[in-house]
Enzyme design. Structure first.
Site, short mmCIF file in Angstrom:
data_model
loop_
_atom_site.label_atom_id
_atom_site.label_comp_id
_atom_site.label_asym_id
_atom_site.label_seq_id
_atom_site.Cartn_x
_atom_site.Cartn_y
_atom_site.Cartn_z
N ALA A 13 18.38 22.86 81.86
CA ALA A 13 19.18 23.80 81.06
C ALA A 13 20.52 23.97 81.72
CB ALA A 13 18.47 25.14 80.92
N GLY A 24 25.99 29.70 81.62
CA GLY A 24 27.39 30.01 81.85
C GLY A 24 27.77 29.98 83.32
N MET A 25 26.79 30.17 84.23
CA MET A 25 27.10 30.23 85.65
C MET A 25 26.53 29.06 86.46
SD MET A 25 28.91 32.93 86.06
CE MET A 25 29.40 34.15 84.84
N ALA A 26 25.48 28.42 85.96
CA ALA A 26 24.82 27.39 86.73
C ALA A 26 24.08 26.42 85.81
CB ALA A 26 23.83 28.01 87.73
N LYS A 40 18.82 24.82 91.01
CA LYS A 40 19.90 25.53 90.28
C LYS A 40 21.19 25.36 91.06
CE LYS A 40 19.40 29.29 87.98
NZ LYS A 40 19.13 30.67 87.54
N ASP A 62 19.25 42.15 84.60
CA ASP A 62 19.43 41.27 83.45
C ASP A 62 18.06 40.86 82.89
OD1 ASP A 62 20.92 39.94 81.57
OD2 ASP A 62 21.18 38.13 82.76
#
Length: 666
Positions: free
Chosen positions: A25, A28-30, A47, A141
């Site tokens: 996958a 937005g950040m990784a 990741k 989150d």
């Protein structure tokens, strides 16, 4: 696996150990990859942070610190972190690879879940989050994208009651809390679950996670989130302004006990919610045990064992739409397959050990007889006593869970670290230090924030997390010389410093757009909002100075003026011939602009020798005197006679090694 674009990392080996086999996958950040740990021969998830985030020093430091904390968080419902490192300057985490799919994938496929399935998943979610809360971590989150539903040992995730649930990305949200909306809509997905206090003042504690978990429960039961809007900020403020609607108002027939559970978790006032995930977990487990007996609304729960002696091991209870599902469902005998106590041991939470469901049970008819009335009265007395005892136990347990085990959090604000630690210990609490924050009003080293806050409810003997003041915020200007403009801007942005672009300069060594210097210089301390001027390279200048050394001054002057350069001439004595160029400044090959002054150093030739008067001296003596001056001598006539004439004559300046003629006669 996402194969829509080529990924150069696939097939490479990270740190000589982790061989990347595919991409799972991209967020937005990784980006998350599937990899093989060739040292331990196991599949892991890798990741890797995006390059755009790697330039943010605060993000990288926070990401690394949070990873270390999460690695110490050992729990069967938490995605484990095995390792961390850097690859080509990009931070990465090595995590447990969960064979299954996210809760978001399940909801996309099935829209919504049955009450028992939803509570079964929520239990394990809360068990993971409660472990984090006990360790002083707040997830920040909680959403379906961060909940993984693993395949059960029997295979597949179709039986959600027995599936293993794991929660991921603890701490990552804290590392990116200042980030903005990305192309994937990450923020939009998050604001659907954001707690009101995060929207209003950015404050987050354990009750923030409880709120988000309540929204996830709402979505599992109804197939939608409570609020929607065209802009993320519009959705976020609906959490502040509105109460979350009851799930039964959207899905007809849901038990009202679920409405109460969602309402408890999603109160707009954080103080009215369960204090942490552990407290909410207790309420969910109690609700689920009662729901498993009195509320049957899915095909799974309609499989009720048949009466003893019948040929069918299972009979199906039909589902009849109604506003009150309880009135339509007969009691379910203990021992059915869906009870919490009969879940497989690998999927059973510790709190479910020996608890049995509560609920109404049918009583077998009493045998007829003359003493039946007596026994009925006796049974009624016993039943009344049992009910009274149970009521006392329930009230006592409720008091202990909701009030008895709690006390008020002491006020530690503005105390020094030592004072706060001593006072907390005196009151029976342990102090945990969080990351410091800058403050214009609280002295450096004093308590700026505490969690729980002063006079909030806290379990006796629990931990209090304090944030110490770092004092007024100042940052040294970073060393940016030689860096590209984009990197320099990112560095200054991360330090909350503004920048402006100064007048560019040509450079023979720095490519165009690279920082040549800063004003103020590197190391100068500035407050947030102050400005740093960046002087950028314009690249190599358009005119290159030709090599004219060794040429006649006239030829050199012509070449330079044809290129639009101004010539400045300096002369000096030299062993080179007169009018020969012996030096040029700037040096040949240097790039300069039009009308730049170029200085030429020109030879005036060797220094002149002034001939002395040797006439009327013996010829041999006169020749020796001239040779001592550095000239050559030719004699004519009688060399043993007297020098009567010399050519050039006495007092004439001549170059070194010039020939002087002597005429000798008596």
């Amino acid at each position: 696996m996402d194969t829509t674009v080529a990924d150069t990392l696939i097939g490479t080996t990270i740190d000589g150990r982790y061989r990347i086999t595919g991409r799972v996958a991209r967020g937005g950040m990784a980006t998350v990859y599937r990899a093989t740990d060739e040292r331990l021969e196991r599949t892991v998830a890798l990741k890797i942070i995006h390059p755009s985030q790697a330039t943010n020093v605060h993000f990288v430091d926070r990401f690394t610190d949070e990873a270390k904390t999460i690695a110490r968080l050992t729990h069967p419902n938490v995605v484990a972190v095995y390792d961390q490192g850097r690859h080509q300057g990009l931070p990465y985490l090595v995590m447990e690879f969960v064979q299954g799919r996210t809760l978001r994938d399940l909801l996309s496929q099935r829209t919504r879940l049955s009450p028992v399935e939803a509570l079964a998943i929520l239990e394990q979610m809360l068990a993971a989050i409660a472990a984090a809360h006990r360790a002083g971590l707040v997830h920040r989150d909680v959403k379906p994208e961060n909940v993984l539903v693993a395949e059960a040992p029997s295979g597949g995730v179709s039986d959600l009651v027995d599936a293993v649930v794991k929660v991921a990305d603890f701490g990552l949200a804290r590392a990116i809390e200042a980030s903005t909306v990305d192309d994937s809509g990450q923020l939009m997905a998050t604001v659907a679950y954001v707690a009101p206090e995060l929207v209003q003042n950015g404050h987050a504690d354990a009750r923030t996670d409880v709120y988000s978990a309540g929204i996830v429960l709402f979505e599992m039961l109804t197939g939608r989130v409570p609020y929607d809007g065209n802009e993320p900020i519009e959705v976020a403020w609906q959490h502040v302004d509105n109460d979350v609607p009851a799930p039964s108002s959207i899905v007809r027939g849901l038990p009202t006990v679920l409405d109460r559970l969602v309402a408890r978790a999603t109160r707009r006032d954080a103080g009215s919610r369960p204090t942490d995930a552990g407290a909410f977990l207790t309420e969910v487990q109690t609700t689920r045990d009662g729901l498993g007996v009195t509320h049957v609304d899915t095909a799974l729960l309609r499989q009720v064992p048949g009466a003893p002696g019948t040929s069918d091991a299972t009979r199906i209870v039909p589902a009849i739409p109604s506003a009150d599902a309880t009135a339509l469902v007969p009691p379910v005998p203990a021992g059915t397959a869906y009870q919490a106590s009969h879940r497989p041991s690998w999927a059973r939470l510790p709190e479910q050990g020996g608890r049995t469901p509560t609920g109404p049970h049918r009583r077998a008819p009493e045998p007829a007889g003359g003493l039946s009335g007596f026994f009925d009265d006796r049974r009624r007395v016993v039943l009344t006593v049992l009910i009274a005892v149970m009521a006392v136990v329930v009230l006592g347990s409720t008091w202990w869970v909701t009030l008895g085990r709690y006390t008020e959090t002491p006020r530690l604000l503005t105390m020094s670290q030592d004072q706060a630690a001593a006072y907390a210990k005196q009151e029976g609490f342990e102090l945990i230090l969080g990351d410091g924050k800058y403050s214009e009003t609280v002295a450096k080293g004093s308590v700026l924030e505490q969690n729980p806050g002063p006079q909030d409810k806290i379990v006796k003997g629990d931990n209090i997390t304090v944030i110490l003041s770092l004092g007024p915020e100042v940052h040294p200007v970073p060393e940016l010389e030689g860096q590209e403009l984009a990197f320099a801007k990112a560095q200054l942005d991360s330090l909350k410093l503004k920048f402006k672009q100064g007048k560019g300069q040509y450079s023979d060594t720095a490519p165009e757009g690279v920082v040549l210097s800063t004003d103020p210089k590197a190391g100068t301390e500035l407050r947030p909002g102050e400005t740093v001027t960046l002087v950028l390279s314009k690249g190599r200048a358009p005119i290159t100075i030709p090599d004219v050394v060794g040429q006649n001054i006239n030829d050199a002057r012509r070449q330079l003026t044809e290129r639009g350069l101004q010539v400045v001439e300096n002369s000096t004595e030299s062993d080179k011939p007169a009018d020969e160029v012996i030096a040029v400044s700037p040096k040949a090959g240097t790039g300069v602009e039009k009308d730049t002054q170029v200085t030429l150093t020109i030879s005036k030739g060797p220094a002149q020798i002034v001939l002395q008067d040797v006439t009327n001296q013996p010829c041999q003596q006169a020749a020796a005197a001239l040779q001592a001056q550095g000239v050559q001598v030719q004699m004519t006539g009688d060399p043993n006679a007297t020098a009567r004439q010399m050519n050039p004559g006495p007092g004439t300046p001549v170059p070194p090694q010039s020939i002087v003629q002597l005429v000798c006669f008596l």
